[in-house]
Structure formats: C-alpha cells, structure tokens
Scaffold this active site. Structure first.
Site, PDB file in Angstrom:
ATOM      1  N   HIS A 146       5.443  -4.054   2.704  1.00  0.00           N
ATOM      2  CA  HIS A 146       4.691  -2.904   3.268  1.00  0.00           C
ATOM      3  C   HIS A 146       5.302  -1.160   2.585  1.00  0.00           C
ATOM      4  CE1 HIS A 146       8.766  -3.730   5.627  1.00  0.00           C
ATOM      5  NE2 HIS A 146       8.628  -2.307   5.839  1.00  0.00           N
TER       6      HIS A 146
ATOM      7  N   HIS B 134       7.262   4.212  -0.844  1.00  0.00           N
ATOM      8  CA  HIS B 134       7.200   2.793  -1.519  1.00  0.00           C
ATOM      9  C   HIS B 134       7.039   1.405  -0.970  1.00  0.00           C
ATOM     10  CE1 HIS B 134      11.352   3.803   0.033  1.00  0.00           C
ATOM     11  NE2 HIS B 134      11.542   1.596  -0.320  1.00  0.00           N
TER      12      HIS B 134
END
Length: 170
Positions: A39, A121
């Site tokens: 995620h 990220h």
C-alpha cells in the site's frame, strides 16, 4: 488501536508490485512484504483511542478525494530500517496535496505525527541484507486512485496484519 490512512492498489497493480517484491527479495534478502500488505501510506496515526477511531471512521467514510494517478518510476531504500521500496523519482503534486490536506484536518482534530518529509513509496522489503538497487530494472507503473482507506494494523500469530475500517467515497 494502531491506525494509518493509505491508498490500496488495484488488483492488477498489486500483482505487479508483488512481482517486484519477489525480484527485490531474490537480490536483497530480508523480509518480503506479503502482497495483501502492499500500500501507499498517506498518514501514519499510530495508537489511537477507540472513541477517536470511531470519529475517524465517520470522517473517512464522508471524505471524497479527487481522483488521481500516481506514477511509480523508481527504486529506493531507507538505510536505517533496511527498507527497499518502489515509488516516484520526482515529487507528485497531487499526492503531496492529498497528504497535506489529510494532515491539516487530522491536526485540527488533535492528532500529531505529520512527517517532516513525505516520500510516496510502497515498501517491498524490510530488514534487507543489501540495499543496492542500482542494477534493478526500470519501473514504469501507473496507479489510478479515487479512494483512500483507514486501516488498522495489528499483530497476531501470523505476524502483522491489516484490516480496513473505513473507505472514502469514490
């Protein structure tokens, strides 16, 4: 309860991110993140009291965010915790605005913890033995998003797991 707000990738992208995690794990070692855990964290809230968590559930369910598309085009690492990730080489103004809006509202409701720097990220590995990603193949993925999720992180006999508590309007 331990909470964070995140974007979850579409299934096809999640599968591709899993392939990148396999590649990175084969070269860097460490602990590979399970596909279902991949995620983009927008706001890590840490430990939150149950009453405040219920308020956050209502807030997230009523939230509508502008649809966007995030480009993942680079590898990176965070040395101290040994994290290997995939993300953007350049800042993404739409994601930065979304993250800033979230923290503005969260801080107004008494939550603290806004990071001094936001580096979008997806963590692929933790405790990597090697952090050298220079010879890794080029990445060029597109992540369309239109919803975010309030997620609870908990640990059980299987390790760290996540449970979605609320999804924004989409």
């Amino acid at each position: 309860m331990r909470l964070f707000i995140a974007l979850n990738p579409p299934d096809e992208l999640r599968a591709r991110l899993g392939e990148l995690a396999d590649f990175a794990h084969a070269r860097c070692g460490g602990r590979r993140m399970p596909d279902e855990s991949l995620h983009l964290t927008l706001a890590f809230l840490g430990e939150v009291e149950e009453a405040q968590a219920l308020e956050l559930v209502e807030w997230v369910q009523g939230l509508a965010i502008a649809p966007g598309k995030w480009r993942l085009d680079g590898w990176g690492c965070f040395k101290r915790p040994g994290i290997v990730w995939v993300g953007s080489q350049a800042p993404d103004p739409a994601l930065e605005a979304l993250q800033s809006m979230l923290w503005h509202t969260l801080e107004a409701h008494g939550l603290a913890g806004r990071p001094t720097r936001f580096i979008p990220h997806v963590t692929l590995l933790r405790r990597a033995v090697s952090l050298d990603t220079r010879s890794f193949p080029e990445v060029d993925l597109s992540w369309p998003y239109r919803q975010l999720e309030l997620i609870q992180s908990f640990t059980d006999g299987c390790g760290a797991r996540y449970r979605t508590l609320a999804v924004s309007q989409g």
